[in-house]
Design an enzyme around this catalytic site. Structure first.
Site, PDB file in Angstrom:
ATOM      1  N   ALA A  14      44.437  40.835 119.427  1.00 41.58           N
ATOM      2  CA  ALA A  14      44.150  39.539 118.819  1.00 41.58           C
ATOM      3  C   ALA A  14      44.601  39.500 117.369  1.00 41.58           C
ATOM      4  CB  ALA A  14      42.659  39.250 118.910  1.00 41.58           C
ATOM      5  N   GLY A  15      44.298  40.548 116.632  1.00 45.61           N
ATOM      6  CA  GLY A  15      44.659  40.576 115.230  1.00 45.61           C
ATOM      7  C   GLY A  15      46.164  40.550 115.022  1.00 45.61           C
ATOM      8  N   PHE A 113      43.938  40.252 141.550  1.00 52.02           N
ATOM      9  CA  PHE A 113      42.855  40.820 140.762  1.00 52.02           C
ATOM     10  C   PHE A 113      41.578  40.148 141.212  1.00 52.02           C
ATOM     11  CE2 PHE A 113      42.455  42.855 136.368  1.00 52.02           C
ATOM     12  CZ  PHE A 113      43.120  43.994 136.760  1.00 52.02           C
ATOM     13  N   GLN A 233      29.539  42.474 130.168  1.00 54.31           N
ATOM     14  CA  GLN A 233      30.100  42.856 131.455  1.00 54.31           C
ATOM     15  C   GLN A 233      30.016  44.367 131.641  1.00 54.31           C
ATOM     16  OE1 GLN A 233      34.524  42.425 132.389  1.00 54.31           O
ATOM     17  NE2 GLN A 233      33.506  40.944 133.695  1.00 54.31           N
ATOM     18  N   HIS A 235      31.471  47.240 133.856  1.00 55.74           N
ATOM     19  CA  HIS A 235      32.594  47.438 134.773  1.00 55.74           C
ATOM     20  C   HIS A 235      32.152  48.342 135.912  1.00 55.74           C
ATOM     21  CE1 HIS A 235      36.522  48.254 136.385  1.00 55.74           C
ATOM     22  NE2 HIS A 235      37.021  47.326 135.604  1.00 55.74           N
ATOM     23  N   LEU A 245      37.564  54.235 131.958  1.00 48.22           N
ATOM     24  CA  LEU A 245      37.696  53.183 132.953  1.00 48.22           C
ATOM     25  C   LEU A 245      38.743  53.497 134.020  1.00 48.22           C
ATOM     26  CD1 LEU A 245      36.972  50.036 133.397  1.00 48.22           C
ATOM     27  CD2 LEU A 245      39.299  49.749 132.649  1.00 48.22           C
ATOM     28  N   GLU A 248      40.602  48.010 137.582  1.00 54.72           N
ATOM     29  CA  GLU A 248      40.396  47.157 138.722  1.00 54.72           C
ATOM     30  C   GLU A 248      41.657  47.124 139.588  1.00 54.72           C
ATOM     31  OE1 GLU A 248      38.101  43.970 137.727  1.00 54.72           O
ATOM     32  OE2 GLU A 248      38.896  42.582 139.196  1.00 54.72           O
ATOM     33  N   ARG A 281      33.253  41.294 138.948  1.00 51.27           N
ATOM     34  CA  ARG A 281      32.741  42.581 138.465  1.00 51.27           C
ATOM     35  C   ARG A 281      31.237  42.704 138.525  1.00 51.27           C
ATOM     36  NH1 ARG A 281      36.988  43.431 133.521  1.00 51.27           N
ATOM     37  NH2 ARG A 281      38.673  43.932 134.941  1.00 51.27           N
ATOM     38  N   HIS A 346      31.420  47.279 129.385  1.00 48.35           N
ATOM     39  CA  HIS A 346      32.860  47.130 129.347  1.00 48.35           C
ATOM     40  C   HIS A 346      33.335  46.041 128.406  1.00 48.35           C
ATOM     41  CE1 HIS A 346      36.944  47.256 130.629  1.00 48.35           C
ATOM     42  NE2 HIS A 346      36.907  46.074 131.212  1.00 48.35           N
ATOM     43  N   GLU A 370      38.094  39.738 121.375  1.00 50.53           N
ATOM     44  CA  GLU A 370      36.810  40.012 122.002  1.00 50.53           C
ATOM     45  C   GLU A 370      35.628  39.694 121.083  1.00 50.53           C
ATOM     46  OE1 GLU A 370      36.591  43.707 124.124  1.00 50.53           O
ATOM     47  OE2 GLU A 370      34.417  43.555 124.359  1.00 50.53           O
ATOM     48  N   ARG A 381      33.430  37.530 132.644  1.00 51.61           N
ATOM     49  CA  ARG A 381      34.873  37.490 132.442  1.00 51.61           C
ATOM     50  C   ARG A 381      35.583  37.984 133.688  1.00 51.61           C
ATOM     51  NH1 ARG A 381      39.080  41.243 130.757  1.00 51.61           N
ATOM     52  NH2 ARG A 381      37.544  42.914 130.748  1.00 51.61           N
TER      53      ARG A 381
HETATM   54  C1  LIG Z   1      39.118  50.310 129.204  1.00 53.99           C
HETATM   55  C2  LIG Z   1      39.361  48.844 129.091  1.00 53.99           C
HETATM   56  C3  LIG Z   1      40.225  48.205 129.968  1.00 53.99           C
HETATM   57  C4  LIG Z   1      40.483  46.853 129.869  1.00 53.99           C
HETATM   58  N1  LIG Z   1      41.348  46.271 130.739  1.00 53.99           N
HETATM   59  C5  LIG Z   1      41.637  44.959 130.603  1.00 53.99           C
HETATM   60  C6  LIG Z   1      42.584  44.329 131.459  1.00 53.99           C
HETATM   61  O1  LIG Z   1      43.150  44.957 132.333  1.00 53.99           O
HETATM   62  N2  LIG Z   1      42.865  43.048 131.294  1.00 53.99           N
HETATM   63  C7  LIG Z   1      42.276  42.319 130.319  1.00 53.99           C
HETATM   64  O2  LIG Z   1      42.606  41.159 130.208  1.00 53.99           O
HETATM   65  N3  LIG Z   1      41.376  42.887 129.492  1.00 53.99           N
HETATM   66  C8  LIG Z   1      41.047  44.179 129.603  1.00 53.99           C
HETATM   67  N4  LIG Z   1      40.128  44.753 128.761  1.00 53.99           N
HETATM   68  C9  LIG Z   1      39.540  43.979 127.696  1.00 53.99           C
HETATM   69  C10 LIG Z   1      40.475  43.884 126.518  1.00 53.99           C
HETATM   70  O3  LIG Z   1      41.288  45.008 126.437  1.00 53.99           O
HETATM   71  C11 LIG Z   1      39.734  43.786 125.209  1.00 53.99           C
HETATM   72  O4  LIG Z   1      38.836  42.759 125.266  1.00 53.99           O
HETATM   73  C12 LIG Z   1      40.707  43.478 124.105  1.00 53.99           C
HETATM   74  O5  LIG Z   1      41.691  44.439 124.057  1.00 53.99           O
HETATM   75  C13 LIG Z   1      40.054  43.372 122.758  1.00 53.99           C
HETATM   76  O6  LIG Z   1      41.080  43.182 121.808  1.00 53.99           O
HETATM   77  P1  LIG Z   1      40.790  42.838 120.333  1.00 53.99           P
HETATM   78  O7  LIG Z   1      42.082  42.608 119.679  1.00 53.99           O
HETATM   79  O8  LIG Z   1      39.803  41.754 120.273  1.00 53.99           O
HETATM   80  O9  LIG Z   1      40.068  44.125 119.763  1.00 53.99           O
HETATM   81  P2  LIG Z   1      40.510  45.660 119.623  1.00 53.99           P
HETATM   82  O10 LIG Z   1      41.772  45.947 120.321  1.00 53.99           O
HETATM   83  O11 LIG Z   1      39.332  46.461 119.944  1.00 53.99           O
HETATM   84  O12 LIG Z   1      40.827  45.793 118.104  1.00 53.99           O
HETATM   85  C14 LIG Z   1      39.846  45.783 117.131  1.00 53.99           C
HETATM   86  C15 LIG Z   1      40.524  45.986 115.818  1.00 53.99           C
HETATM   87  O13 LIG Z   1      39.636  45.713 114.786  1.00 53.99           O
HETATM   88  C16 LIG Z   1      39.645  46.720 113.844  1.00 53.99           C
HETATM   89  N5  LIG Z   1      38.342  46.753 113.210  1.00 53.99           N
HETATM   90  C17 LIG Z   1      37.133  46.781 113.806  1.00 53.99           C
HETATM   91  N6  LIG Z   1      36.176  46.792 112.888  1.00 53.99           N
HETATM   92  C18 LIG Z   1      36.777  46.764 111.695  1.00 53.99           C
HETATM   93  C19 LIG Z   1      36.317  46.767 110.350  1.00 53.99           C
HETATM   94  N7  LIG Z   1      35.036  46.806 110.052  1.00 53.99           N
HETATM   95  N8  LIG Z   1      37.221  46.754 109.362  1.00 53.99           N
HETATM   96  C20 LIG Z   1      38.536  46.725 109.644  1.00 53.99           C
HETATM   97  N9  LIG Z   1      39.016  46.717 110.869  1.00 53.99           N
HETATM   98  C21 LIG Z   1      38.150  46.738 111.883  1.00 53.99           C
HETATM   99  C22 LIG Z   1      40.002  47.950 114.611  1.00 53.99           C
HETATM  100  O14 LIG Z   1      40.623  48.877 113.784  1.00 53.99           O
HETATM  101  C23 LIG Z   1      40.980  47.415 115.629  1.00 53.99           C
HETATM  102  O15 LIG Z   1      42.268  47.400 115.073  1.00 53.99           O
HETATM  103  C24 LIG Z   1      39.843  46.107 128.863  1.00 53.99           C
HETATM  104  C25 LIG Z   1      38.971  46.736 127.989  1.00 53.99           C
HETATM  105  C26 LIG Z   1      38.711  48.085 128.098  1.00 53.99           C
HETATM  106  C27 LIG Z   1      37.747  48.732 127.166  1.00 53.99           C
END
Ligand SMILES: Cc1cc2nc3c(=O)[nH]c(=O)nc-3n(C[C@H](O)[C@H](O)[C@H](O)COP(=O)(O)OP(=O)(O)OC[C@H]3O[C@@H](n4cnc5c(N)ncnc54)[C@H](O)[C@@H]3O)c2cc1C
Ligand code: HEM
Ligand code: SF4
Ligand code: F3S
Ligand code: FES
Lengths: 610, 121, 143, 292
Positions: A14-15, A113, A233, A235, A245, A248, A281, A346, A370, A381
């Protein structure tokens, strides 16, 4: 002090996507992340990205599946935006070189899926998230976007008007993990939180050690409400020893779940007579736990996931990394034996309340990924819906934060005339701030104009660090964290009871009080992970409390949230989002109705059966 | 980024020649060893015998080529090894010059000797 | 503030015990390569006695008047130490050849997964060939 | 394949949970034996079970007086089945010394944070089973990188090298994404780059390479592999590929590699790094030969 137009906190999917979009919209953008971007937990996602790409599929089906999957707690405008934008944004990834798996004709592959009416999960082997993350980081490098990696963001610098809707976020305070210096980052336009999930609130989780809900807690304390936090959620297929994990995808390709009697219980015990293993799930996770609770679990702990019948060739082609995971982390060879699996925390469906443009009720504060809750996932989800959320809403947040006009949002945020604010749930203990340490950011009584908001925030965080470092006895954070995680796993897990949740709230209160005496043992400023984890633990306490509060007030069974006292989906009373805001240090609970009206149709709640 | 490498020269040709000469050397060196230690014993080498062998133009050319290839392969190998150890700037240029000269001298002297053996001079 | 620690030479040389097959192969190949080029220079120098021989120069060898070339070579060959050195040279050359073949295969992308085994094979074969050739090399040496 | 799964399970007596509880680990081991697997592993495990693991961990901190001179600390951590090196150091940190510092995050070999030098080899902490190691387990920060503190090394140089190969897809001519049209890629081609795309930037390879240690400018195996991923991807046009080869065949590029293979040996993602580097050398030569 550093200064940029848009500051993105977090460098997961996302970031990174938000930063790229803001950069393309012409803003001077910087990313501040506690981990180097490629270390973010998005890299762990295995399964894939849902997008209606093929002929015969279309976004409306995707939206429909998502609404149904959410158990009608998602907001239709958000869901429709997701379904409409996902295809193009997925193709954009392909154009950036993401190595998707391919069909014979050279097009990207899609697989079935859970909960989807069409095979629309676009994937890159069993490591889709890894490729997504790296592909986007490559684009960040290409665009020369400034990345401050290993900078831990401690707090937001927000003005302190009484009404959060009037507040303005002016930047963030972060400390350089490597050197220990606390610095301000001024955001001329906006701050985007993309800090990922709060999985560390639980002790058996598929989430990384870094998933500590920092963004949730920071936004919460700045006045932005957290929405639907009770929806966590679990898993159904995580490895019992580590929580790693098993995608799925295994069940998507035809993997089968067995209990200790060798029964294919999803069918034989009637949990999901149509979809079996591919039911959503929450259904599968509850089924597994029921099996275990009724004595049909293996070693009283887990069930078996079997993929041997798929044949080595297919497994090697599509699920190769699952073999490695099972081997490395559980010592099991998936080609010759079934893999042990059990439910693990999860994903958090809830998060910082935002609209379709990623904006919170605090001006200049955005959230995506997330940590945000636009509400596309509602009560549950669907697998493969988080990654498209990252790219669709990450991009929108980035563009809007950089000043692009995306139209008026239909979703409202913050406290307003559309919310319902009465609640007679009895709380066992007073939640929220305990003593000095937990009072925070915003309301410090000072007059905003005198010195800059950011300067004061920086000062406050420096003092906080000094205080933590100076104290040389008390409790260590690890102890508090372990206690908190255990309480959450024991009482706010898949099966929830009023008594249990109340116990959890009491323990959370204890954790808060103990945290008053927390100290950092490591005296060094250099790479002090002890300090960092101590600050994280406090965030976890805040987040865990909102989860427990939400779980306590929502007395119904919807999506991932199950309550013993009322095991039905109660549409009459509960077609509404739970919101918790940090009102002068005490959580305030209120509700906002779900938006079921889409562009040109209304999603009528139906029974969710698979 | 990549620009900071732009002042370097591509090194592919030398690498390739090192492999080609190696492939050639395998054959000739084996032949050479075999001929001079197993078929004819080194201890029984005489000027006459050498002259006889060298009279065959094929053998003569092979030996000269052997020498050229060996000299290039060896000298280039040494040069590479030094460069890999971090030799750069002026010392590197000096080493290149010295090694090239030594290599050329070796080939010149060797060829001269071979011509003498073949009674062409 | 932050300042980092450089473990210095320990890094570069102190870890030889932890070297893997490929690293040993590299070191041996280097070593043998240098020996070989060194020998090549010496070899041409020795052979240069042919020039003198062609000019009709002669020398005494084992009580006989022979030409300078024959004399030099047979004289050297007559020495035990030279024979020993020759065996050493053979070992060096054989290893360099065998490992050179291994490296050429690596360059062509053949059998990379067996690179460690092929290195061990080179070592063993070198040993075997060297031992086997000792009689030939030492035969008729005037002790 | 699917024939061998049930019998062992049905041997268990599910009626009596207590019985089941006590018997199942043994039965599990029995089953494993029946299936002819992991025999010696199981034996090894029983040996260490209930015992402690002896860790020797490198400590250094520029700010703390008695850590300014690097030293090794000993920790005795209770062994649990399936314990990894990361689990062990986490335990040591949480229970014995909270100042013990190391990077880690995912615990599942995808974030690449926790490459350490364990018993003389670069390994990912989270992916290394303690039971596979000889004791005492000696854990050091990655060699050839400067130590920031304890097991944390400075990764900046590694990142610089990764960035130096233009690590991003380049094709100005992609179809219009609003038409939802993707670039086509054959399965074979995707298969070809597959391994190279798995890199998690852990830096183990770079740390193990002698050449990289001696030559700071050498791109190193990970960066070259990154470039390979793009250079071999058919979706990038010919001219970009040539441009990539030009970057790679610079003096501190592919030619520096002496095929020592240690990078390939240590890569936790089993990427055939040496093979990729060699292939790029050949590609570069081929390209040069064209102009002869
Ligand atoms: C094992 C696993 C499998 C998954 N499989 C799927 C899938 O197949 N399909 C699907 O759609 N989704 C899947 N998901 C869900 C999905 O991957 C996550 O919801 C998503 O990647 C979250 O992305 P994000 O960018 O929000 O956060 P993240 O990728 O967790 O990134 C968080 C970022 O924030 C930074 N950060 C956090 N706190 C701070 C702070 N205080 N100061 C500075 N930086 C900070 C971290 O350094 C990191 O860079 C899965 C999740 C998991 C755990
Ligand atoms: C007979 C077959 C030979 C083969 C197959 C062979 C093969 C090779 C190869 C492949 C290399 C390159 C190593 C690398 O860059 O990684 C090399 C290096 C070298 N070779 Fe040979 N070679 C042979 C004979 C010779 C001879 C006759 C000499 C001496 C004149 C010689 C001297 C060298 C030297 C000095 C090096 C450089 C070693 C170093 O890296 O330090 N080689 N050889
Ligand atoms: S190539 Fe392998 S060892 Fe090197 S950084 Fe990538 S994953 Fe780590
Ligand atoms: S260890 Fe180094 S020398 Fe080459 S094969 Fe690997 S890069
Ligand atoms: S903790 Fe992420 S790779 Fe080991």
């Amino acid at each position: 002090m550093y200064e940029h137009d848009v500051i993105v906190v977090g460098a997961g999917g996302a970031g990174l996507r938000a930063a790229i979009a803001a950069n393309e919209a012409g803003a001077d953008t910087a990313i501040v992340s506690k981990l180097h971007p490629v270390r973010s937990h998005t890299g762990a996602a295995e399964g894939g990205i849902n997008a209606a790409l093929q002929e015969g599929d279309d976004w409306e089906l995707h939206a429909y599946d998502t609404m149904k999957g959410s158990d009608y707690l998602a907001d239709a405008p958000a869901v429709e935006t997701l379904a409409q934008d996902a295809p193009e944004d997925t193709i954009t990834l392909e154009h950036w070189g993401m190595p998707f798996s391919r069909e014979d004709d050279g097009r990207v592959s899609q697989r079935p899926f859970g909960g989807l009416s069409y095979p629309r999960t676009t994937y890159a082997g069993a490591e889709t998230g890894h490729h997504l993350l790296h592909t986007m980081y490559e684009q960040v490098v290409k665009r020369g976007i400034q990345v401050y990696d290993e900078w831990y963001v401690m707090n937001l610098a927000t003005t302190d008007e009484d009404d959060p809707n009037d507040r303005q976020c002016e930047g963030v305070v972060a400390y350089d993990v490597q050197s220990g210096t606390v610095e301000g980052f001024k955001a001329n336009q906006s701050v985007i939180l993309a800090t990922g999930g709060p999985g560390q609130a639980f002790d058996h989780t598929t989430n990384a050690v870094s998933c500590t809900g920092d963004g949730h807690a920071m936004a919460y304390r700045a006045g932005a409400p957290l929405e639907d936090m009770e929806f966590i959620q679990f898993h159904p297929t995580s490895l019992p020893s580590t929580g790693v994990l098993i995608s799925e995808g295994v069940r998507g390709e035809g993997g089968i779940l067995y209990n200790n009697e060798g029964e294919r219980f999803m069918f034989e015990h009637g949990y999901a007579n149509n979809s079996g293993e591919l039911a959503s799930r929450d259904v599968v996770a509850r089924a597994e736990l029921t099996e275990v609770n009724e004595g049909r679990g293996i070693e009283d702990e887990y069930v078996h996931l079997d993929m041997r019948h798929l044949g080595e060739e297919r497994i090697m082609d599509r699920l190769e990394n699952i073999l490695h995971l099972a081997e490395d982390f559980e010592g099991v060879d998936g080609l010759i034996e079934p893999m042990p699996v059990k439910p693990g925390q999860h994903y958090a469906m809830g998060g910082i309340e935002v609209d379709e443009n990623g904006q919170t009720c605090v001006n200049g504060l955005y959230a995506a990924g997330e940590c945000a809750c636009v509400s596309v996932h509602g009560g549950n989800r669907l697998g493969g819906n988080a990654l498209p959320e990252l790219i669709v809403f990450g991009k929108r947040a980035g563009r809007h934060a950089a000043g692009e006009d995306l139209g008026e949002p239909e979703i409202r945020t913050g406290y307003g005339d559309d919310v319902e604010d009465e609640d007679d749930t009895e709380l066992p203990v007073a939640p929220g701030a305990a003593g000095l340490d937990s009072s925070d950011a915003v309301a410090d009584g000072g007059v905003a104009a005198e010195t800059g908001t950011l300067e004061r925030a920086v000062e406050r965080e420096r003092e906080r660090v000094d205080r933590l470092m100076e104290r040389d006895e008390g409790v260590q954070h690890a102890e508090i964290r372990a206690k908190l995680q255990k309480a959450m796993t024991d009482y706010v897990n898949v099966f929830r009871t009023e008594d249990g949740i109340k116990k959890a709230l009491k323990i959370i209160r204890e954790c808060r009080e103990e945290y008053q005496n927390v100290y950092v043992d490591d005296p060094s400023r250099t790479f002090n992970t002890d300090l960092q984890h101590t600050i994280e633990t406090r965030n976890l306490i805040d987040v865990a409390e909102t989860i427990a509060l939400g779980a306590l007030v929502r007395n119904e069974f919807r999506g991932a949230h199950w309550r013993q006292e009322n095991q039905i989906r109660d549409d009459e009373n509960w077609l509404k989002h739970t919101l918790v805001s940090w009102d002068d240090g005490a959580p305030d609970i209120f509700y906002r109705p779900v938006i079921l009206e889409g562009q040109d149709k209304t999603y009528e709640p139906k029974v969710r059966s698979y | 980024m990549a620009e900071r490498y732009s002042s370097f020269t591509p090194g592919g040709t030398a690498w390739f020649l090192q492999r080609v000469t190696a492939a050639f050397l395998i054959v000739v060196l084996a032949f050479h060893f075999f001929l001079l230690h197993f078929v004819n014993h080194a201890a029984e080498v005489t000027f006459m015998g050498t002259q006889q062998r060298m009279d065959h133009i094929g053998y003569f050319l092979t030996m000269v080529l052997f020498l050229v290839a060996g000299a290039f392969h060896g000298v280039n190998g040494v040069y590479n090894a030094l460069v890999n150890q971090g030799l750069s700037g002026t010392p590197k240029k000096v080493v290149l010059a010295v090694l090239s000269l030594a290599g050329l001298a070796l080939v010149a002297q060797g060829t001269y000797v071979a011509l003498v053996m073949a009674e062409m001079i | 503030m932050s300042q980092s620690y450089n473990r210095g030479l320990i890094e570069d040389f102190g870890r030889w015990k932890e070297f893997s097959a490929g690293m040993w192969a590299w070191i041996f190949h280097k070593f043998t390569g240098w020996m070989l080029i060194g020998y090549l220079f010496t070899h041409i120098a020795v052979l240069s006695s042919a020039i003198a021989a062609a000019n009709g120069e002669t020398m005494m060898l084992a009580g006989e008047q022979v030409n300078a070339y024959t004399g030099t070579i047979q004289g050297l060959e007559g020495l035990f130490i030279v024979r020993i050195l020759e065996v050493g040279l053979l070992a060096v050359a054989v290893f360099h050849i065998l490992n050179g073949i291994r490296l050429l295969m690596v360059d062509l992308g053949i059998g990379l997964t067996a690179q460690d085994k092929s290195f061990y094979a080179s070592l063993v074969l070198t040993g075997a060939i060297t031992v086997a050739s000792v009689p030939t090399f030492l035969s008729g040496v005037g002790l | 394949m699917s024939t061998q799964q049930q019998e062992p399970e049905s041997q268990e007596s599910p009626q009596d949970p207590e019985m089941k509880g006590t018997e199942s680990p043994q039965q599990r081991r029995l089953r494993e034996k029946q299936e002819g697997m992991v025999e010696d592993q199981a034996e090894k495990e029983t040996e260490v079970e209930g015992e402690t693991v002896h860790l020797k961990v490198f400590r250094y901190d520029p700010e703390v007086a008695d850590k300014q001179e690097p030293r090794f600390d000993d920790f005795h951590v209770p062994f649990e089945k399936g314990m990894t090196v990361l689990d062990a150091v986490m335990y040591a940190r949480d229970e014995f010394d909270s100042s013990l510092t190391f990077r880690h995050s995912c615990r599942q070999a995808v974030c690449g944070s926790d490459a350490f030098f364990v018993n003389g080899k670069q390994r990912l902490g989270c992916k290394t089973q303690i039971s596979d190691l000889q004791q005492p387990v000696r854990i050091e920060p990655l060699p050839h990188q400067e130590v920031v503190k304890d097991l944390v090394v400075d990764m900046d140089h590694f990142y610089d090298q990764m960035h130096a190969v233009e690590p991003y897809f380049q094709n100005d001519d992609t179809p219009d994404s609003s038409d939802l049209e993707e670039q086509r890629q054959s399965r074979e081609n995707r298969e070809k780059v597959k391994m190279s795309t798995r890199c998690i930037w852990c830096g183990a390879c770079m740390s193990s390479c002698n050449i990289a240690a001696g030559d700071n400018e050498y791109l190193g195996p990970a960066a070259i592999n990154k470039a390979y991923k793009f250079a071999m991807d058919d979706r990038e046009p010919e001219d970009v590929k040539e441009h990539r080869l030009r970057i790679l065949e610079q003096e501190h590029g592919v030619w520096r590699c002496q095929t020592q293979f240690s990078c390939t040996d240590v890569c936790p993602k089993d990427i055939p790094l040496t093979e990729h580097i060699q292939e790029l050398k050949r590609e570069a030569v081929k390209k040069n030969l064209k102009f002869w």
